[in-house]
Enzyme design. Structure first.
Site, PDB file in Angstrom:
ATOM      1  N   LYS A 179       0.851  -1.206   0.000  1.00 17.88           N
ATOM      2  CA  LYS A 179       0.000   0.000   0.000  1.00 17.88           C
ATOM      3  C   LYS A 179       0.879   1.244   0.000  1.00 17.88           C
ATOM      4  CE  LYS A 179      -4.308   1.872   1.263  1.00 17.88           C
ATOM      5  NZ  LYS A 179      -4.530   2.783   2.371  1.00 17.88           N
ATOM      6  N   ASN A 237      -7.057  11.216  -9.371  1.00 21.64           N
ATOM      7  CA  ASN A 237      -6.207  10.044  -9.633  1.00 21.64           C
ATOM      8  C   ASN A 237      -6.103   9.740 -11.127  1.00 21.64           C
ATOM      9  OD1 ASN A 237      -6.082   9.998  -6.902  1.00 21.64           O
ATOM     10  ND2 ASN A 237      -7.139   8.036  -6.619  1.00 21.64           N
TER      11      ASN A 237
HETATM   12  N1  LIG Z   1     -10.461   8.729   5.824  1.00 21.24           N
HETATM   13  C1  LIG Z   1     -10.283   7.643   5.118  1.00 21.24           C
HETATM   14  O1  LIG Z   1     -11.117   7.285   4.286  1.00 21.24           O
HETATM   15  C2  LIG Z   1      -9.062   6.799   5.318  1.00 21.24           C
HETATM   16  C3  LIG Z   1      -8.082   7.152   6.221  1.00 21.24           C
HETATM   17  N2  LIG Z   1      -6.987   6.317   6.395  1.00 21.24           N
HETATM   18  C4  LIG Z   1      -5.966   6.656   7.378  1.00 21.24           C
HETATM   19  O2  LIG Z   1      -6.548   6.690   8.675  1.00 21.24           O
HETATM   20  C5  LIG Z   1      -5.892   7.653   9.492  1.00 21.24           C
HETATM   21  C6  LIG Z   1      -6.938   8.619  10.045  1.00 21.24           C
HETATM   22  O3  LIG Z   1      -7.472   9.312   8.926  1.00 21.24           O
HETATM   23  P1  LIG Z   1      -8.734  10.261   9.004  1.00 21.24           P
HETATM   24  O4  LIG Z   1      -9.746   9.700   9.936  1.00 21.24           O
HETATM   25  O5  LIG Z   1      -9.117  10.541   7.618  1.00 21.24           O
HETATM   26  O6  LIG Z   1      -8.082  11.556   9.680  1.00 21.24           O
HETATM   27  P2  LIG Z   1      -8.795  12.830  10.282  1.00 21.24           P
HETATM   28  O7  LIG Z   1      -7.815  13.942  10.177  1.00 21.24           O
HETATM   29  O8  LIG Z   1     -10.163  12.980   9.701  1.00 21.24           O
HETATM   30  O9  LIG Z   1      -9.001  12.462  11.811  1.00 21.24           O
HETATM   31  C7  LIG Z   1      -7.958  12.345  12.708  1.00 21.24           C
HETATM   32  C8  LIG Z   1      -8.526  12.706  14.051  1.00 21.24           C
HETATM   33  O10 LIG Z   1      -7.580  12.337  15.052  1.00 21.24           O
HETATM   34  C9  LIG Z   1      -7.737  13.273  16.092  1.00 21.24           C
HETATM   35  N3  LIG Z   1      -6.582  13.264  16.987  1.00 21.24           N
HETATM   36  C10 LIG Z   1      -5.274  13.435  16.693  1.00 21.24           C
HETATM   37  N4  LIG Z   1      -4.530  13.364  17.802  1.00 21.24           N
HETATM   38  C11 LIG Z   1      -5.390  13.137  18.821  1.00 21.24           C
HETATM   39  C12 LIG Z   1      -5.226  12.985  20.218  1.00 21.24           C
HETATM   40  N5  LIG Z   1      -4.026  13.017  20.800  1.00 21.24           N
HETATM   41  N6  LIG Z   1      -6.331  12.780  20.984  1.00 21.24           N
HETATM   42  C13 LIG Z   1      -7.557  12.737  20.424  1.00 21.24           C
HETATM   43  N7  LIG Z   1      -7.776  12.876  19.092  1.00 21.24           N
HETATM   44  C14 LIG Z   1      -6.700  13.077  18.304  1.00 21.24           C
HETATM   45  C15 LIG Z   1      -7.903  14.598  15.383  1.00 21.24           C
HETATM   46  O11 LIG Z   1      -8.509  15.470  16.271  1.00 21.24           O
HETATM   47  P3  LIG Z   1      -8.357  17.062  16.164  1.00 21.24           P
HETATM   48  O12 LIG Z   1      -9.205  17.452  15.009  1.00 21.24           O
HETATM   49  O13 LIG Z   1      -8.819  17.509  17.503  1.00 21.24           O
HETATM   50  O14 LIG Z   1      -6.917  17.329  15.885  1.00 21.24           O
HETATM   51  C16 LIG Z   1      -8.792  14.204  14.218  1.00 21.24           C
HETATM   52  O15 LIG Z   1     -10.151  14.391  14.522  1.00 21.24           O
HETATM   53  C17 LIG Z   1      -4.859   8.336   8.592  1.00 21.24           C
HETATM   54  O16 LIG Z   1      -3.596   7.748   8.766  1.00 21.24           O
HETATM   55  C18 LIG Z   1      -5.385   8.050   7.183  1.00 21.24           C
HETATM   56  O17 LIG Z   1      -4.364   8.045   6.210  1.00 21.24           O
HETATM   57  C19 LIG Z   1      -6.836   5.157   5.711  1.00 21.24           C
HETATM   58  C20 LIG Z   1      -7.779   4.794   4.792  1.00 21.24           C
HETATM   59  C21 LIG Z   1      -8.958   5.569   4.514  1.00 21.24           C
HETATM   60  C1  LIG Z   2      -5.324   4.270  -3.297  1.00 22.78           C
HETATM   61  C2  LIG Z   2      -5.501   5.751  -3.068  1.00 22.78           C
HETATM   62  C3  LIG Z   2      -4.479   6.510  -3.830  1.00 22.78           C
HETATM   63  C4  LIG Z   2      -6.893   6.055  -3.587  1.00 22.78           C
HETATM   64  O1  LIG Z   2      -7.148   7.404  -3.714  1.00 22.78           O
HETATM   65  C5  LIG Z   2      -5.363   6.047  -1.607  1.00 22.78           C
HETATM   66  O2  LIG Z   2      -5.171   5.149  -0.805  1.00 22.78           O
HETATM   67  C6  LIG Z   2      -5.341   7.423  -1.066  1.00 22.78           C
HETATM   68  O3  LIG Z   2      -5.903   8.315  -1.671  1.00 22.78           O
HETATM   69  O4  LIG Z   2      -4.732   7.582   0.005  1.00 22.78           O
END
Ligand SMILES: NC(=O)C1=CN([C@@H]2O[C@H](COP(=O)(O)OP(=O)(O)OC[C@H]3O[C@@H](n4cnc5c(N)ncnc54)[C@H](OP(=O)(O)O)[C@@H]3O)[C@@H](O)[C@H]2O)C=CC1
Ligand SMILES: CC(C)(CO)C(=O)C(=O)O
Length: 305
Positions: A184, A202
């Site tokens: 990934k 993309n």
């Molecule tokens: N969204 C998606 O569809 C996908 C996401 N991911 C991965 O998942 C992970 C999360 O992504 P995503 O949900 O989109 O991120 P977001 O930025 O939407 O959410 C992250 C959250 O974590 C909170 N946070 C950070 N530090 C703390 C802390 N110490 N205590 C409490 N809350 C905290 C932030 O709060 P605050 O706003 O208060 O800073 C924020 O609300 C990433 O690594 C992303 O790459 C993977 C696949 C799909």
């Molecule tokens: C696979 C891909 C590139 C799909 O948009 C993705 O995982 C991302 O956007 O972080």
């Protein structure tokens, strides 16, 4: 057993909503300022599912400081926040408390392992998609699949995997989750930075295939040198398949940039470049892409790490 979910961003809300809808006890862990915002908005998550049905869910939320010991923690923050988040919550963990990491990229999983050497840390790689329409309003954008495994230790396959499936979180155990993460990572290195550099969805990368092919050749060598031959197989055609399959999508990194948020660059091209240098594999293209991405981020006034 209660599911504690740290972070009410896109994935945190997605996991918390589905677990609660399936009847499990869920507690959100928020920063103090988010908790205040959550409370004043009625302590609800609005969850729009894949069928466009809306669910308003009343959830218990607390800060890391307060509350009971945690037995199962889903860490749903960005990769760059993971170490700090764990440091802030580890006083509530007990021997045997399980941690589930949802972060993209590589590097934060090792940081968490180092902070919690005696805890079962499980690592997920997910192709699910979710975004926030506004704070605490989560839109489930794509079903995807979550693979879960352990990087170290001998933890048995968790008995609660079925709970996730029954909650609509399609989750399978993978015995070599590290290879899944590397594959990934390579796909994200091929797609995400270039969408930011070229400012395109993309599918726009179909105009840049020759350069991506060169980058893919370097990444294949990196995966092989890192001991992940499975992850290296047919990398370029797999990336092209993802590009065409997600042609109209905006990559997660470009979404971060468009919203003026910090990206996970250090855990994607940053990690790959560092490993490539350490393992002595060719990295001319990778360096060029990483630096071009940093320049673009700097131009936009965003952090370059
Ligand atoms: N969204 C998606 O569809 C996908 C996401 N991911 C991965 O998942 C992970 C999360 O992504 P995503 O949900 O989109 O991120 P977001 O930025 O939407 O959410 C992250 C959250 O974590 C909170 N946070 C950070 N530090 C703390 C802390 N110490 N205590 C409490 N809350 C905290 C932030 O709060 P605050 O706003 O208060 O800073 C924020 O609300 C990433 O690594 C992303 O790459 C993977 C696949 C799909
Ligand atoms: C696979 C891909 C590139 C799909 O948009 C993705 O995982 C991302 O956007 O972080």
């Amino acid at each position: 057993m209660t599911w504690h979910v740290l972070g009410a961003g896109s994935l945190g809300c997605l996991w918390a909503s589905r677990l609660q809808l399936a009847g499990h006890q869920v507690r959100l862990i928020l920063r103090p300022s988010r908790l205040a915002q959550f409370s004043s908005a009625g302590s609800n998550i609005l969850f729009t599912d894949l069928q466009q049905q809306q669910h308003r869910l009343a959830l218990h939320a607390e800060t890391a400081c307060a509350g009971l010991p945690i037995q199962r923690l889903v860490l749903a923050c960005k990769a760059y926040s993971a170490a700090e988040a764990i440091t802030g919550i580890r006083h509530r963990l007990r021997p045997g408390s399980q941690i589930i990491l949802l972060q993209n990229g590589i590097g934060c999983q090792q940081q968490v392992h180092e902070l919690l050497p005696n805890h079962p840390v499980l690592v997920a790689s997910t192709t699910e998609g979710a975004w926030l329409k506004e704070a605490f309003h989560c839109i489930h954008a794509g079903q995807g699949q979550t693979l879960l495994g352990r990087l170290r230790g001998q933890e048995p396959v968790p008995a609660w995997l079925g709970q996730l499936d029954r909650s609509g979180i399609s989750c399978q155990w993978h015995p070599h989750i590290d290879s899944v993460l590397w594959r990934k990572l390579a796909i994200n290195c091929l797609i995400n930075p270039s969408t930011v550099i070229h400012g395109c969805r993309n599918g726009g990368l179909l105009q840049h295939l020759p350069l991506l092919q060169q980058l893919s050749a370097e990444l294949e060598q990196l995966l092989l040198a890192a001991g992940h031959a499975d992850a290296a197989a047919n990398l370029f055609s797999a990336a092209r398949h993802v590009i065409t399959g997600t042609a109209t999508n905006t990559s997660s990194m470009l979404q971060d940039v468009q919203h003026g948020r910090r990206t996970e660059i250090s855990y994607i091209t940053g990690f790959a470049l560092q490993q490539s240098i350490a393992l002595g594999t060719p990295h001319q293209q990778l360096l060029a892409v990483h630096q071009a991405l940093q320049s673009r981020l700097a131009q936009l006034g965003l952090p370059t790490d």
